[in-house]
Design an enzyme around this catalytic site. Structure first.
Site, PDB file in Angstrom:
ATOM      1  N   SER A 130      -3.143   4.617   6.066  1.00  0.00           N
ATOM      2  CA  SER A 130      -2.131   4.982   5.078  1.00  0.00           C
ATOM      3  C   SER A 130      -2.761   5.942   4.085  1.00  0.00           C
ATOM      4  CB  SER A 130      -1.657   3.723   4.341  1.00  0.00           C
ATOM      5  OG  SER A 130      -0.875   4.042   3.213  1.00  0.00           O
ATOM      6  N   TYR A 143      -2.347  -3.993  -1.155  1.00  0.00           N
ATOM      7  CA  TYR A 143      -2.149  -3.211   0.072  1.00  0.00           C
ATOM      8  C   TYR A 143      -3.220  -2.143   0.217  1.00  0.00           C
ATOM      9  CZ  TYR A 143       0.179  -0.107   3.422  1.00  0.00           C
ATOM     10  OH  TYR A 143       0.469   0.685   4.507  1.00  0.00           O
ATOM     11  N   VAL A 175       6.590   7.135   5.216  1.00  0.00           N
ATOM     12  CA  VAL A 175       7.302   7.307   6.485  1.00  0.00           C
ATOM     13  C   VAL A 175       8.616   6.540   6.411  1.00  0.00           C
ATOM     14  CG1 VAL A 175       7.168   7.085   8.998  1.00  0.00           C
ATOM     15  CG2 VAL A 175       5.065   7.440   7.661  1.00  0.00           C
ATOM     16  N   ASP A 176       9.654   7.128   6.955  1.00  0.00           N
ATOM     17  CA  ASP A 176      10.991   6.525   6.939  1.00  0.00           C
ATOM     18  C   ASP A 176      11.060   5.388   7.953  1.00  0.00           C
ATOM     19  OD1 ASP A 176      13.662   5.995   6.552  1.00  0.00           O
ATOM     20  OD2 ASP A 176      14.370   7.710   7.723  1.00  0.00           O
TER      21      ASP A 176
END
Length: 227
Positions: A130, A143, A175-176
């Protein structure tokens, strides 16, 4: 026709993992990883060459039993993961443990189990990390901490296996996906899918890493929204 290379994709029933399975489907035999048999089998049936890999990756026994069913393997893409958002003052000890278990410990444990097969094939390990593996912000500490740990894991593994197994860390921006919906909800932010990457964008970066010539390795790739 040449025999297909085999790739295990965890978290392959939705989001980025599913997009990777679809991107690789024409040329690879895909081991579809997931916890729910019905969802896994649905994806398997939709791909030209695939088989199920059904296991809760936080259950060491179930994971090991699933690994024992794998034959030849050329690559693993670690796409399964989870997210917890919130300030440090509101997170419990169990929140930290649970997130590290799926985002770090399960990745390391599964990789260790697969390394004999990957070494034999001079294969590859790809982790879906990420942007939070590079930086963090308010409410993202837990996270981001797991994703920073995942960077350390891939960097160390790359050096340990250099010349035998290639290791790539892929760092998408927003990201969707269903996970992004959950992230923005937990952060109390407005969801703006037009400003996010599509899962297929990340899948193309994974395909690039997996199709490099044997003498080259994509160590780390960052894929960011253009907006």
């Amino acid at each position: 026709m040449a025999e297909r290379r085999a790739v295990l994709i965890t978290g392959a029933t939705r989001g980025i993992g599913r997009a990777i399975a679809d991107e690789l489907a024409d040329d690879w035999h895909v081991l579809v990883g997931g916890r729910h048999p019905d969802q896994v089998r649905k994806v398997v049936q939709a791909l030209p060459s695939a088989e199920p890999f059904i296991a809760d990756l936080t259950d060491a026994g179930a994971m090991q039993a699933a690994v024992e069913q794998i034959g030849h393997l050329d690559a693993v893409v670690h796409s399964a993961g989870a997210v917890v958002m919130g300030p440090v003052s509101e997170l419990s000890r169990q929140d930290w443990r649970d997130l590290y278990e799926i985002n770090v410990v399960a990745v390391a444990d599964l990789t260790a189990e697969l390394l004999p097969k990957l070494r034999e094939a001079h294969g590859q390990v790809v982790t879906i990390n990420s942007g939070s593996g590079f930086h963090t912000g308010p409410g993202q500490t837990c996270y981001a901490a797991t994703k920073h740990a995942l960077v350390a894991f891939t960097d160390g593994l790359r050096e340990e296996e250099r010349g035998v197994v290639r290791v790539t860390s892929v760092h998408p921006g927003r990201v969707d996906t269903d996970m992004q919906v959950d992230i923005q909800r937990q952060l109390g932010a407005q969801y703006q899918p037009e400003r996010y990457l599509q899962p297929a964008d990340v899948a193309r970066a994974v395909e690039l890493a997996l199709t490099m010539r044997p003498g080259a390795n994509v160590d780390t790739v960052s894929v960011r929204p253009a907006l």
